[in-house]
Design a protein around this motif. Structure first.
Motif, short mmCIF file in Angstrom:
data_model
loop_
_atom_site.label_atom_id
_atom_site.label_comp_id
_atom_site.label_asym_id
_atom_site.label_seq_id
_atom_site.Cartn_x
_atom_site.Cartn_y
_atom_site.Cartn_z
N LEU A 1 -0.02 -5.68 2.40
CA LEU A 1 -1.04 -6.00 1.40
C LEU A 1 -2.36 -6.35 2.08
O LEU A 1 -3.44 -5.95 1.63
N ALA B 1 3.40 -11.45 -6.69
CA ALA B 1 3.77 -11.37 -5.26
C ALA B 1 4.43 -12.68 -4.80
O ALA B 1 4.14 -13.18 -3.73
N VAL C 1 4.69 -7.36 -8.98
CA VAL C 1 5.34 -7.15 -7.69
C VAL C 1 6.15 -8.39 -7.31
O VAL C 1 5.60 -9.49 -7.21
N ALA D 1 -1.58 -6.56 -6.67
CA ALA D 1 -0.19 -6.99 -6.82
C ALA D 1 -0.19 -8.28 -7.62
O ALA D 1 -0.77 -9.28 -7.20
N THR E 1 7.02 -3.87 -2.47
CA THR E 1 5.74 -3.63 -1.81
C THR E 1 5.82 -2.43 -0.89
O THR E 1 4.90 -1.59 -0.84
N ASP F 1 5.75 -7.35 3.84
CA ASP F 1 5.00 -7.12 2.61
C ASP F 1 3.59 -7.70 2.72
O ASP F 1 2.60 -7.07 2.33
#
Length: 440
Positions: free
Chosen positions: A278, A267, A230, A264, A249, A274
């Protein structure tokens, strides 16, 4: 059932580093943990840590170590070099390479690994007679090395993402791709969990998996963990914005993939929105500090993601370094460089990232802890080396490195004793693997 008792001068328990601890192990589980003085018959260690998880591995990338580090360029030019190795591997040579890599991991202190596996088919993209020949080679290599494995079988359908949409596969990428998500799901369905291996799933990235397939992935995965690369690169964010009008995301979220079973990976270039998504989903984020540094990816906002509710884990990814202590220090040191402050993660948080949350992110929530009922995976670390002498036990992660790991137990069995792996020297194993690949 064999019973083993271990006495540690210090052990990392869920309550923190604790002095004078006896751990009783029967079969593959911890049966008792108590404060006690040593007794005859106890195996004695200076510091015992719970099993350490490598949440993100590409075993075949190990063949690039020390061969591409001096080149100019960026992630995308490095990727072309990685593809060169991907072209050469067969199930037989992949087993040999992965076995050496996993032995190196265990010797360094890793007791479990999530292998992000996308090298599925033959060089021309045609399936082997056994469609899971490559995946089964990885499973066999992990079993031989004595490391607990989650095979994260990876969905890979397109060659990339640009402003005009998804790109066709490059020739080498045909090795990675199944015809469609249904064909991928049928192939993965023929893989099964064992006592030391669990099957997980991954979407390689929003670059490699179109939206319509992402929408199907959550239902296909069922109860299994799901991982995805990601926002490792700003270019991925830009392409996702152009094609989908949202970040990677956000796209994964609206596709139903963000959950407490999702990880992820990287990231690195995520937005505030985002991060909030998460955290709200209680997803995992697997940071790979040595790879993110080596590939010039950038420094991800680990502290902000943890504060939002995401759970942090660690991986060695492309294996430019295989050392859990270097990775966990990288997590903290990157934060220090970004913030200008020290102590961004507490010692307990660093332990969670290495162990309990690392295990959970790859689908072994009963591991990575020294408690009754947990998997009997543990790591003994010396306090008398030039690096660790004088170190407070609680701060061993700040001074030790892979060379300070003396003994490693996985599933109640010692795989490494006094620094020696039961399979032999990892350097010798890797040398033989490289000979198979005709590497000078």
């Amino acid at each position: 059932m064999t019973t083993t008792t271990i006495w540690a001068r210090h052990a990392q328990l869920p309550i923190g580093m604790t002095a004078k601890v006896r751990i009783t192990i029967a079969g593959d589980r911890i049966r008792a943990v108590e404060r006690a003085e040593p007794e005859p018959g106890d195996i004695r260690f200076a510091v015992v840590l719970p099993g350490i998880a490598n949440g993100h591995s590409h075993a075949f990338h190990r063949a690039l170590r020390g061969r591409v580090q001096d080149t100019r360029g960026n992630f995308w030019t490095w990727r072309d070099q990685m593809y060169g190795i991907a072209r050469t591997l067969t199930p037989e040579s992949y087993f040999a390479l992965a076995h050496g890599v996993f032995v190196e991991m265990v010797c360094s202190g890793f007791t479990a690994v999530g292998e992000f596996h996308y090298l599925h088919h033959g060089e021309d993209g045609q399936s082997y007679d056994n469609p899971n020949a490559m995946g089964e080679a990885v499973i066999a290599a992990a079993q031989a090395a004595g490391i607990r494995l989650t095979l994260l079988d990876t969905l890979y359908l397109s060659g990339g993402l640009a402003g005009a949409g998804h790109l066709p596969l490059d020739p080498v990428q045909r090795r990675f791709a199944d015809r469609d998500i249904a064909a991928w799901a049928r192939r993965v369905g023929d893989l099964h969990d064992t006592a030391t291996c669990r099957i997980g799933m991954a979407a390689h990235s929003v670059r490699a998996v179109p939206r319509e397939s992402l929408l199907q992935l959550a239902s296909v995965a069922g109860h299994r963990v799901i991982h995805a690369h990601v926002s490792e690169q700003p270019a991925e964010n830009a392409a996702s914005g152009l094609v989908y009008g949202m970040s990677p995301t956000q796209l994964l979220d609206v596709s139903g993939l963000l959950s407490d079973r999702f990880t992820a990976v990287h990231a690195t270039h995520v937005s505030a929105d985002d991060i909030a998504r998460l955290g709200q989903a209680r997803s995992f984020v697997c940071m790979c500090p040595t790879t993110e540094g080596d590939l010039a990816d950038g420094i991800g906002p680990a502290r902000a993601m943890a504060d939002a509710g995401a759970r942090i884990s660690l991986g060695s990814d492309q294996h430019a370094v295989i050392d859990p202590f270097v990775e966990v220090r990288g997590l903290e040191m990157h934060e220090r460089l970004n913030s200008g402050e020290r102590g961004r993660f507490s010692l307990d948080e660093l332990s969670l990232a290495m162990s309990r949350d690392g295990y959970a992110c790859i689908g072994w929530p009963e591991g990575g802890q020294l408690r009754v009922g947990a998997l009997a995976d543990l790591v003994a670390v010396r306090r008398d080396s030039a690096r660790t002498v004088g170190t407070r036990a609680a701060q061993i992660v700040y001074s030790a490195n892979a060379g300070d790991v003396s003994d490693v137990m996985v599933g109640g069995e010692f795989v490494v004793r006094a620094g020696v792996h039961r399979s032999g020297d990892p350097g010798a194993l890797l040398s033989k693997a490289f000979t198979r690949l005709r590497m000078d």
